[in-house]
Design an enzyme around this catalytic site. Structure first.
Site, PDB file in Angstrom:
ATOM      1  N   GLU A   1      -4.811 134.476  40.770  1.00 53.38           N
ATOM      2  CA  GLU A   1      -6.398 134.433  41.302  1.00 53.38           C
ATOM      3  C   GLU A   1      -7.115 133.778  40.550  1.00 53.38           C
ATOM      4  OE1 GLU A   1      -7.520 138.645  40.837  1.00 53.38           O
ATOM      5  OE2 GLU A   1      -7.011 139.050  43.052  1.00 53.38           O
TER       6      GLU A   1
ATOM      7  N   GLU B   1      13.886 144.791  33.341  1.00 54.97           N
ATOM      8  CA  GLU B   1      13.043 145.371  32.237  1.00 54.97           C
ATOM      9  C   GLU B   1      13.628 145.608  31.216  1.00 54.97           C
ATOM     10  OE1 GLU B   1      11.792 149.812  32.173  1.00 54.97           O
ATOM     11  OE2 GLU B   1      11.027 148.983  34.098  1.00 54.97           O
TER      12      GLU B   1
END
Length: 311
Positions: free
Chosen positions: A94, A125
């Site tokens: 963004e 992960e």
């Protein structure tokens, strides 16, 4: 450690985390009316801003350190797995449309790569080595900042990213939702927003995810304010890439200058649609090339360029 004992050890670690705690008083939540569940969930969320507020001194120190490095050309890199990784990618993605940053100035890394945005990548992960490889691909410098994000504060990918970045001389931030986390301990700046056990046991996309989003909003937005990406509370570096943003650009120029529509259109045309430059043209009475030069000399800070023009 044997393969049999490893799951038991992990279960013990999870059992000790606030974010994983079981709340017996909510054991019958699935039997409640929908409105009551919604009220409970809404009530839980009200605790998040308070938890963030308790960490403001740490957040502010981190932001000032990030801005100092980005002013010298450094990058802001988020690294996380699962929800935490997705939130980092979201915040990074963004920044170009909001602040007209180059896509490589704020980067989001998620364990398992782009596919992990929409599906689970098994084992990603748990790999510190994967974090090392992802960061090495970026060719880190001492001016860069790496933010490890993990609700638990124990995710190997996030910890591995912070430790590797710190070894390269980069600034490091560890954002988690448990006290005394390994992630915070590994980083130059540890931010631990303790929101408490989740409504649904261990579902850290809820309060923990909200807390992480609020902190990332602060990190990127206030850093961009410090870098001159706003004029007051106006997004003067907005990239007008669609009709809505083009309309917003005109409105921002109008709010900043009070100029008439015809003057705004002329200034935006003269500056190639650059909002900050158009405002400078209108407020300082200079032409497009002069506005461009003044902004370059002021490091992109509109107030400094205006002062230089009037001086």
């Amino acid at each position: 450690m044997t393969s049999a004992s490893r799951p038991r050890d992990l279960r013990a670690q999870l059992a000790s985390l606030t974010t994983e705690a079981f709340r017996p008083e909510l054991a019958g939540i699935d039997r409640l009316p929908t409105l009551e569940i919604a009220r409970l969930m809404n009530g839980e969320d009200t605790a998040v801003p308070t938890a963030v507020a308790e960490q403001l001194p740490r957040i502010v120190a981190a932001i000032d350190a990030v801005a100092e490095r980005m002013r010298r050309g450094g990058r802001l890199v988020y690294a996380g797995a699962g929800t935490a990784g997705r939130l980092g990618v979201l915040d990074a993605s963004e920044c170009p449309p909001t602040f007209n940053t180059d896509p490589d100035r704020v980067v989001g890394l998620i364990a398992g790569g782009p596919d992990a945005m929409v599906t689970s990548v098994e084992g990603a992960e748990d790999s510190e080595e994967l974090a090392h490889r992802d960061l090495d691909a970026l060719k880190l410098t001492a001016e860069d900042t790496v933010v490890g994000i993990s609700a638990s504060g124990r995710t190997p990918y996030a910890i591995g990213a912070v430790e590797h970045a710190r070894a390269q001389g980069a600034l490091t931030i560890g954002l988690s939702c448990n006290r005394d986390s390994a992630l915070a301990a590994a980083a130059d700046h540890g931010i631990e927003v303790v929101v408490g056990p989740e409504l649904i046991t261990g579902s850290t996309r809820l309060k923990a995810g909200t807390a992480q989003k609020l902190v990332l909003n602060m990190l990127s937005t206030i850093t961009m304010i410090r870098l001159g990406k706003t004029y007051g509370n106006l997004m003067v570096d907005v990239r007008a890439s669609n009709d809505k943003l083009r309309a917003r650009s005109r409105r921002i120029v109008a709010l900043a200058t009070g100029a008439a529509d015809g003057e705004i259109e002329k200034a935006l045309t003269e500056t190639g649609g650059e909002v900050k430059n158009a405002i400078l043209v209108l407020l300082a009475g200079v032409d497009g090339p002069t506005a461009d030069r003044l902004l370059e000399e002021s490091g992109g800070h509109l107030r400094a360029a205006l002062a230089a023009a009037s001086g």
